[in-house]
Design an enzyme around this catalytic site. Structure first.
Site, mmCIF file in Angstrom:
data_model
loop_
_atom_site.group_PDB
_atom_site.id
_atom_site.type_symbol
_atom_site.label_atom_id
_atom_site.label_comp_id
_atom_site.label_asym_id
_atom_site.label_seq_id
_atom_site.Cartn_x
_atom_site.Cartn_y
_atom_site.Cartn_z
ATOM 1 C CB SER A 232 -1.179 -0.611 0.335
ATOM 2 O OG SER A 232 -1.843 -0.146 -0.812
ATOM 3 C CE1 TYR A 245 -5.861 -3.735 1.035
ATOM 4 C CE2 TYR A 245 -5.206 -1.912 -0.383
ATOM 5 C CZ TYR A 245 -4.940 -3.147 0.185
ATOM 6 O OH TYR A 245 -3.750 -3.788 -0.082
#
Ligand code: NAD
Length: 342
Positions: A232, A245
């Site tokens: 990501s 995250y």
């Protein structure tokens, strides 16, 4: 007529008449990237963000004018957006055996369809049996081949099971697309519970590690193979209010580089993709989660291109990486983010 408050910004933007109404009431704001980025928000969810300053009277006048439009047509247009991607075949995929985790939705599903269209044989993996089987059905409907294996990527025996199923069914693994992942709840660092932190790390980092470990055992024996991890943009920069995250995805970039170095002369390549914002179930859940928790981050990511990616745009990159056209790439952290990290 009353305004249907469930209509999302993306749906409004797909209708010329709605864009005209929005431009009339919010002439400057509709030009801002923030507005296009909020395609999965409703108007009320957008207006509730502290960064967005829409006076109540303007919001009400806007809704009044929008309520005069018929949204039936745009709903079906929006729905057709979420359907199967284009079938332009990527060369160099014919006969490749490719495992895709998190294949029941979003980037995983779009990738399965793209890879199958190029002639790959799929091992479709998800812990959601219903959506995973649905992906397999879509693969077969387009003439593709594959099997489905139900697995939670954070559980070692489940991972070993889908790796073995690939070898038992097809005799090899050409590519593992280690894609399954979850978002954490947005929140202040100090409020993250140990339980939530562990779950995010278990799925996003340990899940990727387990897939790599057991695939590498097979690939090492074969003397070939390619692992593509979904990281990501949070693998290379922090995202506000997403500490777990961010940590998990930084870890994915680390695992990618570590394995790439070790296996670089063994015919095995390891790469990662870094999506920015992609229109999937994962991002769709954000407005509701923010609304329910009442917590709003001080900053949101800026996809400078002015919109979310469609999952099919990530699938194109996955198909290229899966093919031999990417033969000189290993240890690459491939950013596909509409300018988010610029
Ligand atoms: N959507 C984005 O904006 C975005 C941005 C950057 C990175 N990513 C990453 O892309 C990947 C795919 O996400 P997406 O956006 O397609 O989301 P999605 O929610 O549409 O799809 C994720 C899929 O993974 C499955 N899954 C979740 N946890 C699992 C587990 N423990 N075991 C097996 N399957 C599991 C879900 O059932 C679902 O089918 C994730 O790793 C995510 O972190 C997404």
């Amino acid at each position: 007529m009353t305004y249907n408050t469930n209509i999302k910004i993306g749906e409004l933007l797909s209708r010329e008449e709605a864009v005209a109404v929005l431009t009339r009431h919010l002439p400057e704001f509709v030009k801002e990237p923030t507005f296009k980025m909020a395609s999965s928000f409703t108007l009320d969810q957008l207006a509730a963000l502290p960064q967005v300053n829409i006076p109540q009277d303007v919001l009400q006048a806007l809704k009044n004018d929008l309520s005069k439009l018929d949204f039936n047509q745009s709903s079906s247009e929006a729905a057709s957006h979420q359907q199967a991607p284009s079938r332009t075949a990527t060369p160099g995929l014919q006969g490749k055996v490719i495992i895709v985790t998190g294949a029941g939705s979003g980037i995983g599903r779009a990738s399965c369809l793209k890879l199958a269209a190029g002639g790959a044989k799929l091992v479709v993996v998800d812990y959601n049996e219903g959506t995973g089987l649905e992906t397999l059905k879509l693969v077969k409907q387009t003439g593709g081949a594959g099997i489905f294996v139900k697995a939670d990527v954070s559980i070692s025996s489940d991972v070993q099971n889908f790796i073995q199923a690939s070898v038992d069914t097809y005799g090899k693994i050409d590519v593992l697309f280690n894609n399954a992942g979850m978002l954490q709840k947005f929140g202040r660092f100090q409020d993250i519970t140990e339980e939530d932190f562990s779950r995010v790390l278990d799925v996003n980092l340990k899940g990727v590690f387990l897939g790599m470990k057991y695939a590498l055992q097979v690939m090492d024996k074969q003397g070939f193979g390619h692992i593509i991890n979904t990281a990501s943009t949070t693998a290379i920069r922090a995202e506000h209010s997403l500490a777990s995250y961010t940590a998990s995805k930084h870890g994915v970039a680390g695992l990618t580089k570590a394995a790439a170095i070790e296996y670089v002369r063994k015919g095995i390549r390891v790469n990662a993709i870094c999506p920015g914002g992609v229109a999937t179930t994962l991002t769709d859940s954000v407005p509701r989660q923010l609304q329910e928790s009442g917590y709003v981050p001080e900053e949101f990511p800026n996809m400078r291109i002015g919109r979310y990616a469609q999952p099919e745009e990530l699938a194109e990159v996955v198909a290229f990486l899966s093919s031999d056209s990417s033969s000189y790439m290993t240890g690459s952290i491939v950013v596909v983010d509409g300018g988010l990290t610029l």
